[in-house]
Design a protein around this motif. Structure first.
Motif, PDB file in Angstrom:
ATOM      1  N   ALA A   8       8.946 -26.032   9.715  1.00 19.11           N
ATOM      2  CA  ALA A   8       7.856 -25.076   9.443  1.00 19.11           C
ATOM      3  C   ALA A   8       6.986 -24.980  10.685  1.00 19.11           C
ATOM      4  N   GLY A   9       6.428 -23.799  10.915  1.00 17.39           N
ATOM      5  CA  GLY A   9       5.463 -23.619  12.000  1.00 17.39           C
ATOM      6  C   GLY A   9       6.104 -23.353  13.349  1.00 17.39           C
ATOM      7  N   GLU A  10       5.236 -23.204  14.326  1.00 21.39           N
ATOM      8  CA  GLU A  10       5.640 -22.897  15.711  1.00 21.39           C
ATOM      9  C   GLU A  10       4.840 -23.786  16.648  1.00 21.39           C
ATOM     10  N   GLY A  11       5.318 -23.917  17.870  1.00 21.62           N
ATOM     11  CA  GLY A  11       4.541 -24.647  18.878  1.00 21.62           C
ATOM     12  C   GLY A  11       5.183 -25.974  19.224  1.00 21.62           C
ATOM     13  N   GLN A  30       3.141 -32.234   4.825  1.00 20.06           N
ATOM     14  CA  GLN A  30       3.037 -32.158   6.292  1.00 20.06           C
ATOM     15  C   GLN A  30       3.584 -30.811   6.758  1.00 20.06           C
ATOM     16  N   ARG A  31       4.691 -30.351   6.147  1.00 21.04           N
ATOM     17  CA  ARG A  31       5.201 -29.022   6.543  1.00 21.04           C
ATOM     18  C   ARG A  31       4.154 -27.961   6.218  1.00 21.04           C
ATOM     19  N   GLU A  32       3.510 -28.106   5.061  1.00 19.96           N
ATOM     20  CA  GLU A  32       2.505 -27.102   4.683  1.00 19.96           C
ATOM     21  C   GLU A  32       1.234 -27.227   5.517  1.00 19.96           C
ATOM     22  N   GLY A  33       0.786 -28.438   5.721  1.00 23.94           N
ATOM     23  CA  GLY A  33      -0.534 -28.645   6.335  1.00 23.94           C
ATOM     24  C   GLY A  33      -0.533 -28.637   7.848  1.00 23.94           C
ATOM     25  N   LEU A  34       0.628 -28.865   8.472  1.00 24.05           N
ATOM     26  CA  LEU A  34       0.645 -28.962   9.936  1.00 24.05           C
ATOM     27  C   LEU A  34       1.295 -27.748  10.611  1.00 24.05           C
ATOM     28  N   CYS A  38       1.615 -27.028  14.858  1.00 22.32           N
ATOM     29  CA  CYS A  38       2.823 -27.427  15.591  1.00 22.32           C
ATOM     30  C   CYS A  38       4.072 -26.994  14.818  1.00 22.32           C
ATOM     31  N   LYS A  39       5.223 -27.209  15.429  1.00 21.05           N
ATOM     32  CA  LYS A  39       6.479 -26.972  14.708  1.00 21.05           C
ATOM     33  C   LYS A  39       6.920 -28.282  14.079  1.00 21.05           C
ATOM     34  N   VAL A  40       6.858 -28.345  12.763  1.00 23.67           N
ATOM     35  CA  VAL A  40       7.190 -29.584  12.056  1.00 23.67           C
ATOM     36  C   VAL A  40       8.683 -29.555  11.715  1.00 23.67           C
ATOM     37  N   ILE A  41       9.417 -30.552  12.199  1.00 21.07           N
ATOM     38  CA  ILE A  41      10.872 -30.611  11.993  1.00 21.07           C
ATOM     39  C   ILE A  41      11.167 -31.871  11.185  1.00 21.07           C
ATOM     40  N   THR A  42      11.650 -31.693   9.960  1.00 18.29           N
ATOM     41  CA  THR A  42      11.832 -32.864   9.094  1.00 18.29           C
ATOM     42  C   THR A  42      13.288 -32.945   8.603  1.00 18.29           C
ATOM     43  N   PRO A  43      14.115 -33.720   9.298  1.00 17.41           N
ATOM     44  CA  PRO A  43      15.506 -33.866   8.865  1.00 17.41           C
ATOM     45  C   PRO A  43      15.664 -34.854   7.705  1.00 17.41           C
ATOM     46  N   ASP A  44      16.741 -34.670   6.958  1.00 15.01           N
ATOM     47  CA  ASP A  44      17.202 -35.715   6.038  1.00 15.01           C
ATOM     48  C   ASP A  44      18.063 -36.654   6.865  1.00 15.01           C
ATOM     49  N   LYS A 231      -7.570 -45.700   0.812  1.00 14.41           N
ATOM     50  CA  LYS A 231      -7.029 -45.406  -0.521  1.00 14.41           C
ATOM     51  C   LYS A 231      -5.573 -44.944  -0.465  1.00 14.41           C
ATOM     52  N   ALA A 232      -4.822 -45.483   0.480  1.00 11.08           N
ATOM     53  CA  ALA A 232      -3.399 -45.186   0.568  1.00 11.08           C
ATOM     54  C   ALA A 232      -2.648 -46.494   0.754  1.00 11.08           C
ATOM     55  N   GLY A 233      -1.424 -46.541   0.216  1.00 17.18           N
ATOM     56  CA  GLY A 233      -0.556 -47.686   0.412  1.00 17.18           C
ATOM     57  C   GLY A 233       0.513 -47.360   1.440  1.00 17.18           C
ATOM     58  N   HIS A 234       1.752 -47.802   1.155  1.00 20.74           N
ATOM     59  CA  HIS A 234       2.847 -47.685   2.119  1.00 20.74           C
ATOM     60  C   HIS A 234       3.220 -46.227   2.395  1.00 20.74           C
ATOM     61  N   LEU A 235       3.145 -45.377   1.383  1.00 21.36           N
ATOM     62  CA  LEU A 235       3.528 -43.966   1.597  1.00 21.36           C
ATOM     63  C   LEU A 235       2.284 -43.132   1.887  1.00 21.36           C
ATOM     64  N   SER A 236       1.588 -43.480   2.944  1.00 13.52           N
ATOM     65  CA  SER A 236       0.283 -42.852   3.235  1.00 13.52           C
ATOM     66  C   SER A 236       0.391 -41.334   3.356  1.00 13.52           C
ATOM     67  N   ALA A 237       1.520 -40.829   3.874  1.00 15.79           N
ATOM     68  CA  ALA A 237       1.652 -39.378   4.077  1.00 15.79           C
ATOM     69  C   ALA A 237       1.709 -38.632   2.747  1.00 15.79           C
ATOM     70  N   ILE A 238       2.197 -39.300   1.706  1.00 15.78           N
ATOM     71  CA  ILE A 238       2.260 -38.679   0.370  1.00 15.78           C
ATOM     72  C   ILE A 238       0.968 -38.940  -0.391  1.00 15.78           C
ATOM     73  N   GLU A 239       0.415 -40.150  -0.209  1.00 14.82           N
ATOM     74  CA  GLU A 239      -0.749 -40.541  -1.008  1.00 14.82           C
ATOM     75  C   GLU A 239      -2.039 -39.885  -0.539  1.00 14.82           C
ATOM     76  N   GLN A 240      -2.197 -39.729   0.775  1.00 14.22           N
ATOM     77  CA  GLN A 240      -3.418 -39.112   1.327  1.00 14.22           C
ATOM     78  C   GLN A 240      -3.001 -38.115   2.407  1.00 14.22           C
ATOM     79  N   PRO A 241      -2.330 -37.020   2.008  1.00 13.55           N
ATOM     80  CA  PRO A 241      -1.766 -36.104   3.005  1.00 13.55           C
ATOM     81  C   PRO A 241      -2.815 -35.485   3.930  1.00 13.55           C
ATOM     82  N   GLU A 242      -4.017 -35.232   3.389  1.00 12.14           N
ATOM     83  CA  GLU A 242      -4.999 -34.573   4.269  1.00 12.14           C
ATOM     84  C   GLU A 242      -5.419 -35.493   5.406  1.00 12.14           C
ATOM     85  N   ALA A 243      -5.684 -36.745   5.077  1.00 10.34           N
ATOM     86  CA  ALA A 243      -6.091 -37.702   6.120  1.00 10.34           C
ATOM     87  C   ALA A 243      -4.940 -37.930   7.103  1.00 10.34           C
TER      88      ALA A 243
END
Ligand code: MLT
Length: 263
Positions: A8-11, A30-34, A38-44, A231-243
């Protein structure tokens, strides 16, 4: 081997590598918020989500080389490469093997040390069990530690989403990745040799890779900065995506405005 990838995104290209036993679905926010910065590239990573496992022996190096082939196929010479937990281990393997492909590094809720013997045998036990009994083993053994106490107590929707992601992990990929992680080397020398800026992120309630691991990584790298997410544990990107996204966006702005990477 071509990794299934959502972008998602460009740059400035920013590659984000997912945790175990999840997939690129974990980076939705992260794809939505970033995407605006930037260009967010998220492979499986291989075996997970839409990517096939292939026939190679378990190895984080193999996973890192997959990511570099993805950069090649996207026509990206250098990128910011980051990962959360297992994604962080793959990122460190990539730093070791392909340092010339990096513009910056993000290490989230991960650690640089190798597994002690007891952890290695535990991974082999989980690998064998998941092949025999399926993903229910992962739910029982791993799910409770993946998110922080705040999420467990007060964010049922987030916890439910993580449960769904864990449940859909293919057993063969989960076993392969456990064996790959068991074989990873100590990465402190790799961190000391990184020539680009490094952002280290950790959830303050992370019990799998606690803040002390993040402190050790930030001390090891020549040019590091640390963000602790409340207020986030191990999966911080899911638990507090804005921060989480704020920290990444600031890092991207710093890289975009700064001088070219050294070396
Ligand atoms: C992860 O979240 O990727 C795992 O906790 C990593 C690990 O098992 O060391």
């Amino acid at each position: 081997m071509r990794l299934y990838t959502r972008s998602a995104g460009e740059g400035l290209p920013v590659v984000l590598l997912h945790a175990f036993p999840l997939s690129s679905a974990m980076w939705l926010a992260q794809r939505e918020g970033l995407a605006e910065v930037c260009k967010v590239i998220t492979p499986d990573l291989r075996g997970f989500g839409g990517s096939v496992l292939g026939g190679d022996d378990p190895s984080l190096d193999v996973m890192a080389d997959d990511v570099v082939r993805l950069l090649d196929s996207e026509g990206v010479d250098r990128a910011v490469v980051g990962g959360l937990s297992m994604g962080g281990y793959v990122t460190m393997a990539l730093c070791r093997r392909h340092p010339d492909r990096l513009l910056g590094v993000i290490l989230a809720d991960t650690k640089a040390g190798a597994d002690p013997e007891a952890a290695r045998s535990n991974r082999e036990r989980i690998a064998a069990a998941v092949l025999q009994e399926g993903a229910s083993v992962l739910l029982k053994e791993l799910l409770p530690g993946l998110v922080g106490q705040t999420t467990v107590r007060s964010r049922a929707m987030v916890f439910g989403r993580v449960r769904g992601l864990v449940q859909s992990a293919p057993p063969t990929a989960a076993a392969w990745a456990q064996r790959a992680m068991a074989g990873r080397p100590d990465s402190f020398d790799t961190l000391r040799a990184i020539k680009t800026p490094v952002l280290v992120i950790v959830g303050e309630e992370d019990e799998i890779t606690p803040p002390a691991e993040a402190d050790a990584m930030v001390e090891a790298v020549p040019d590091g900065r640390l963000t602790v997410i409340e207020k986030a544990g191990h999966l911080s990107a899911i638990e507090q995506p804005e921060a989480f996204n704020r920290a990444v966006a600031e890092f991207v702005a710093e890289l975009a405005g700064g001088s070219a990477p050294r070396g």
